[in-house]
Design an enzyme around this catalytic site. Structure first.
Site, PDB file in Angstrom:
ATOM      1  N   GLU A 176       0.569  -1.553   0.126  1.00  9.49           N
ATOM      2  CA  GLU A 176      -0.099  -0.078   0.114  1.00  9.49           C
ATOM      3  C   GLU A 176       0.976   1.239  -0.007  1.00  9.49           C
ATOM      4  O   GLU A 176       1.436   1.599   0.955  1.00  9.49           O
ATOM      5  CB  GLU A 176      -1.196  -0.244   1.725  1.00  9.49           C
ATOM      6  CG  GLU A 176      -2.020   1.229   0.842  1.00  9.49           C
ATOM      7  CD  GLU A 176      -2.741   0.510   1.813  1.00  9.49           C
ATOM      8  OE1 GLU A 176      -4.235   0.008   1.772  1.00  9.49           O
ATOM      9  OE2 GLU A 176      -3.376   1.340   2.798  1.00  9.49           O
ATOM     10  N   LYS A 229       0.731   4.565   1.043  1.00 15.57           N
ATOM     11  CA  LYS A 229       0.136   5.210   1.957  1.00 15.57           C
ATOM     12  C   LYS A 229       0.565   6.262   2.712  1.00 15.57           C
ATOM     13  O   LYS A 229       1.765   6.129   3.508  1.00 15.57           O
ATOM     14  CB  LYS A 229      -0.664   4.175   3.047  1.00 15.57           C
ATOM     15  CG  LYS A 229      -1.100   4.779   4.494  1.00 15.57           C
ATOM     16  CD  LYS A 229      -1.611   3.464   5.265  1.00 15.57           C
ATOM     17  CE  LYS A 229      -2.381   3.464   6.017  1.00 15.57           C
ATOM     18  NZ  LYS A 229      -2.646   1.874   6.773  1.00 15.57           N
ATOM     19  N   LYS A 267      -7.311   2.733  -3.583  1.00 19.97           N
ATOM     20  CA  LYS A 267      -8.363   2.859  -2.208  1.00 19.97           C
ATOM     21  C   LYS A 267      -9.104   3.711  -1.513  1.00 19.97           C
ATOM     22  O   LYS A 267      -8.013   4.289  -1.556  1.00 19.97           O
ATOM     23  CB  LYS A 267      -6.794   2.213  -1.160  1.00 19.97           C
ATOM     24  CG  LYS A 267      -7.181   1.219  -0.306  1.00 19.97           C
ATOM     25  CD  LYS A 267      -7.381   0.880   0.081  1.00 19.97           C
ATOM     26  CE  LYS A 267      -7.619   0.374   1.645  1.00 19.97           C
ATOM     27  NZ  LYS A 267      -6.457  -0.493   2.222  1.00 19.97           N
ATOM     28  N   GLU A 295     -14.360  -5.713   1.183  1.00 24.67           N
ATOM     29  CA  GLU A 295     -13.649  -5.762   2.990  1.00 24.67           C
ATOM     30  C   GLU A 295     -14.703  -5.783   3.742  1.00 24.67           C
ATOM     31  O   GLU A 295     -15.923  -5.529   4.022  1.00 24.67           O
ATOM     32  CB  GLU A 295     -12.837  -4.697   2.702  1.00 24.67           C
ATOM     33  CG  GLU A 295     -12.471  -4.266   4.658  1.00 24.67           C
ATOM     34  CD  GLU A 295     -11.713  -3.356   3.928  1.00 24.67           C
ATOM     35  OE1 GLU A 295     -10.700  -2.593   3.501  1.00 24.67           O
ATOM     36  OE2 GLU A 295     -12.125  -2.127   5.347  1.00 24.67           O
ATOM     37  N   ASN A 348     -10.449  -6.956   7.377  1.00 23.08           N
ATOM     38  CA  ASN A 348     -10.028  -6.318   7.992  1.00 23.08           C
ATOM     39  C   ASN A 348      -9.491  -5.992   9.423  1.00 23.08           C
ATOM     40  O   ASN A 348     -10.459  -6.654  10.078  1.00 23.08           O
ATOM     41  CB  ASN A 348      -9.925  -4.702   7.941  1.00 23.08           C
ATOM     42  CG  ASN A 348      -9.178  -3.386   8.009  1.00 23.08           C
ATOM     43  OD1 ASN A 348      -8.359  -3.911   8.235  1.00 23.08           O
ATOM     44  ND2 ASN A 348      -9.589  -2.849   7.755  1.00 23.08           N
ATOM     45  N   GLU A 365      -5.655  -8.520   5.412  1.00 23.23           N
ATOM     46  CA  GLU A 365      -5.493  -6.384   6.061  1.00 23.23           C
ATOM     47  C   GLU A 365      -5.443  -6.058   7.480  1.00 23.23           C
ATOM     48  O   GLU A 365      -5.794  -6.120   7.866  1.00 23.23           O
ATOM     49  CB  GLU A 365      -7.054  -6.311   5.660  1.00 23.23           C
ATOM     50  CG  GLU A 365      -7.542  -5.921   3.993  1.00 23.23           C
ATOM     51  CD  GLU A 365      -8.583  -5.612   3.580  1.00 23.23           C
ATOM     52  OE1 GLU A 365      -9.141  -6.046   2.233  1.00 23.23           O
ATOM     53  OE2 GLU A 365      -9.141  -4.507   4.859  1.00 23.23           O
ATOM     54  N   SER A 366      -3.848  -5.074   7.315  1.00 24.01           N
ATOM     55  CA  SER A 366      -3.724  -4.422   8.356  1.00 24.01           C
ATOM     56  C   SER A 366      -3.731  -5.248   8.814  1.00 24.01           C
ATOM     57  O   SER A 366      -3.210  -6.347  10.005  1.00 24.01           O
ATOM     58  CB  SER A 366      -5.528  -3.475   9.255  1.00 24.01           C
ATOM     59  OG  SER A 366      -5.841  -3.345   7.853  1.00 24.01           O
TER      60      SER A 366
HETATM   61  O1  LIG Z   1      -1.266   0.093   7.392  1.00 22.17           O
HETATM   62  P1  LIG Z   1      -2.008  -1.684   7.653  1.00 22.17           P
HETATM   63  O2  LIG Z   1      -1.890  -1.097   9.140  1.00 22.17           O
HETATM   64  O3  LIG Z   1      -0.945  -2.499   7.123  1.00 22.17           O
HETATM   65  O4  LIG Z   1      -3.010  -1.730   6.742  1.00 22.17           O
HETATM   66  C1  LIG Z   1      -3.219  -1.390   5.289  1.00 22.17           C
HETATM   67  C2  LIG Z   1      -5.091  -2.141   4.678  1.00 22.17           C
HETATM   68  O5  LIG Z   1      -5.067  -2.672   5.267  1.00 22.17           O
HETATM   69  C3  LIG Z   1      -5.214   0.159   5.144  1.00 22.17           C
HETATM   70  O6  LIG Z   1      -4.694   0.816   5.296  1.00 22.17           O
HETATM   71  C4  LIG Z   1      -7.059  -0.425   4.959  1.00 22.17           C
HETATM   72  C5  LIG Z   1      -7.697  -1.837   5.028  1.00 22.17           C
HETATM   73  N1  LIG Z   1      -9.321  -0.893   4.500  1.00 22.17           N
HETATM   74  C6  LIG Z   1      -9.380   0.430   4.866  1.00 22.17           C
HETATM   75  C7  LIG Z   1      -9.961   0.554   3.922  1.00 22.17           C
HETATM   76  C8  LIG Z   1      -9.823   2.135   3.933  1.00 22.17           C
HETATM   77  C9  LIG Z   1      -8.585   2.766   4.349  1.00 22.17           C
HETATM   78  C10 LIG Z   1      -7.636   1.906   5.186  1.00 22.17           C
HETATM   79  C11 LIG Z   1      -7.862   0.732   4.839  1.00 22.17           C
END
Ligand SMILES: O=P(O)(O)OC[C@@H](O)[C@@H](O)c1c[nH]c2ccccc12
Length: 405
Positions: A188, A190, A251, A300, A322, A358-359
Site C-alpha cells: 500500500e 499510504k 483505495k 472488505e 480487515n 488486511e492491516s
Molecule cells: O497500514 P496497515 O496496518 O498495514 O493497513 C493497510 C490496509 O489494510 C489499511 O490501510 C486499510 C484496510 N482497509 C482500509 C479501508 C480504508 C482505508 C485504509 C484501509
C-alpha cells in the site's frame, strides 16, 4: 438509542379533537432528562384527518411544538418523497446490521407524514458522526457531490474509453502465491492515516510504488482519499503513467458509482468496496459496474456478520478481512483467523475465493499466522511504507527476498 427506533408505541394519545386539526402533523418534543437535552421527533399520520395529541409522560412536559401542513402542499411533495427514500435506505441498512449512516439525517420536511403508525425518531446524534468511518463516509457524500459537478458522470464515462487497459489483479495475486509459496502481496502506497498520523514525511508515491514492484509486490494499493489519508487520485494516475506494471487497487471509500468511473480513468485495475458502509444491493450494483469496466473488486469485511452478507452475494472473487476496525481503530490479526473458521471458511474454500488479510501485519510470523488461517494474499501498508527502503521492507516482512530476481 440508535437513530431510528422502528415502530414504537409512544406514551402519546389522541385526545381532545379540537386541539389540532390537520391531516399531517409533525411534532417535535424537546425534553430534558436530568440535564441531558434530547431532541425527539415523532412523525405520524392519524387514521382520521382530525386528531390531536397530548403528551402523557410526565417527563415530556417541557415544551411541545407542533407544526402542520396539508398534504396538498405540492411544492413540498418532492422533498417528502426524497425524505421517504432516505428513510427507507436507512432502514434497509439497519436491517442488514450496518451501523454506518451514510449522511447526517435531514429533518423531516414540513407536512411529512409517516406510514400509519407511530415512530420515534431519536435525533440525539443525528448531526454528528459516531465514529471515524461514519465521519469519512459523510464527508465523501459531500465531496463526491462537489466533484460530480466539476466532472459529471457522462464526461467520465467518455473518459473511461481512453483509459489505459485493465490488468488482471486477481490473476497477479494467484501467480505471486504460486511463485513464492507465500500470500501474494498488495503493497500500500499510504502517506498517513487517521489512526497513525503521518507514516512517511518525504512521500513520493511513484518512488515508493517502484520500490514495491522491485521488492516483489504482486499488486499495489493506492490511497486516493485526500482529507484523511493524504492521498489522491493523482497518485494513482502518476503511478500508472510511470509504467509500474503491478495492477493497482484504488483505495477509496466508495459510496457512489462516480468514484469507480473516476478510478478507472486514472488507471485503476481494482477498487475497494467496504461492506460496513454499503448495503447488499449497493454492493451488487457496484460489482456490476466494476465488471462492466473490467475492474476487480476487493470487498472488505471486518466481522462475522459482514462476512455472512458478502458470502450471500454472487460474483465476489476477492474478500478482504480487515484486522483494523474502522470504527474503533482496534487492530487484532486474530480477526482474520476467527472469520475463516467454521462455516464461513468452508464456503470460501468451496467457492475458491481469494481472501486478503488486511492491516496490522508486521513480521514474518504475522504473515505465517494469516497464511495458516487461509489467506492467499495480504494487504500491507504501515510496516513497509515506513521503511527508508520499502523494497527491503518487503523482504523483512516476509523473512526472505520475494523479488523476481
Ligand atoms: O497500514 P496497515 O496496518 O498495514 O493497513 C493497510 C490496509 O489494510 C489499511 O490501510 C486499510 C484496510 N482497509 C482500509 C479501508 C480504508 C482505508 C485504509 C484501509
Amino acid at each position: 438509542m440508535e437513530g431510528l427506533v422502528p415502530v414504537q408505541r409512544l406514551p402519546v394519545r389522541v385526545d381532545s379533537p379540537s386541539l389540532y386539526r390537520c391531516s399531517n402533523v409533525s411534532v417535535s418534543i424537546r425534553r430534558s432528562l436530568s440535564g441531558f437535552a434530547m431532541d425527539k421527533r415523532i412523525r405520524f399520520t392519524a387514521p382520521s384527518s382530525q386528531f390531536s395529541i397530548r403528551a402523557q409522560q410526565s417527563d415530556l412536559k417541557e415544551s411541545l411544538a407542533v407544526s402542520s401542513s396539508s398534504v396538498e402542499d405540492k411544492g413540498n411533495a418532492l422533498r417528502i418523497k426524497e425524505w421517504e427514500v432516505e428513510m427507507y435506505q436507512d432502514e434497509l441498512a439497519v436491517s442488514q446490521g450496518i451501523r454506518i449512516r451514510r449522511k447526517p439525517r435531514s429533518k423531516a420536511p414540513l407536512g411529512y407524514s409517516g406510514p400509519f403508525e407511530l415512530r420515534l425518531h431519536n435525533n440525539d446524534d443525528a448531526d454528528s458522526p459516531r465514529n471515524i468511518l461514519e465521519e469519512i463516509t459523510w464527508y465523501k457524500d459531500v465531496e463526491v457531490s462537489r466533484l460530480k459537478e466539476l466532472n459529471p458522470l457522462d464526461a467520465l464515462k467518455k473518459a473511461v474509453e481512453n483509459a489505459p487497459p485493465t490488468r488482471d489483479f486477481v490473476g497477479a495475486l494467484r501467480m505471486a502465491q504460486e511463485r513464492t509459496g507465500l500470500p501474494g502481496l498488495i503493497a500500500e502506497v499510504k502517506k498517513a492515516s487517521p489512526s497513525r498520523g503521518i507514516l512517511k514525511e518525504n512521500f513520493d508515491p511513484v518512488e515508493i510504488a517502484q520500490a514495491y514492484e522491485k521488492g516483489g509486490a504482486a499488486c499495489l494499493s493506492v490511497l486516493t482519499d485526500q482529507k484523511y489519508f493524504q492521498g489522491g487520485f493523482e497518485n494513482l494516475e502518476a503511478i500508472r503513467n510511470a509504467g509500474v506494471k503491478c495492477p493497482l487497487l484504488c483505495k477509496e471509500f466508495v459510496v457512489d458509482p462516480w468514484q469507480i468511473y473516476c478510478a478507472r480513468t486514472k488507471g485503476a485495475d481494482a477498487v475497494l468496496l467496504i461492506a460496513a458502509v454499503l448495503t447488499d444491493l449497493e454492493i451488487t450494483y457496484l460489482l456490476k459496474i466494476c465488471k462492466k469496466l473490467g475492474l476487480a473488486a476487493l470487498v472488505e469485511v471486518h466481522d462475522e456478520r459482514e462476512m455472512g452478507r458478502v458470502l450471500g452475494i454472487e460474483g465476489i472473487e476477492l474478500v478482504g478481512i480487515n484486522n483494523r476496525s474502522l470504527e474503533t481503530f482496534k487492530v487484532d490479526i486474530s480477526n482474520t483467523k476467527n472469520l475463516l473458521e467454521g462455516e464461513h471458511g468452508r464456503q470460501i474454500r468451496e467457492k475458491d475465493m481469494i481472501v486478503v488479510g488486511e492491516s496490522g501485519l508486521f513480521t514474518p510470523h504475522d504473515i505465517a499466522y494469516v497464511q495458516a488461517a487461509g489467506v492467499r494474499a495480504v494487504l500491507v501498508g504501515e510496516s513497509i511504507v515506513k521503511q527508508s527502503d520499502p523494497e527491503k521492507g518487503i523482504a523483512g516482512l516476509f523473512g526472505r527476498n520475494i523479488s523476481h530476481t
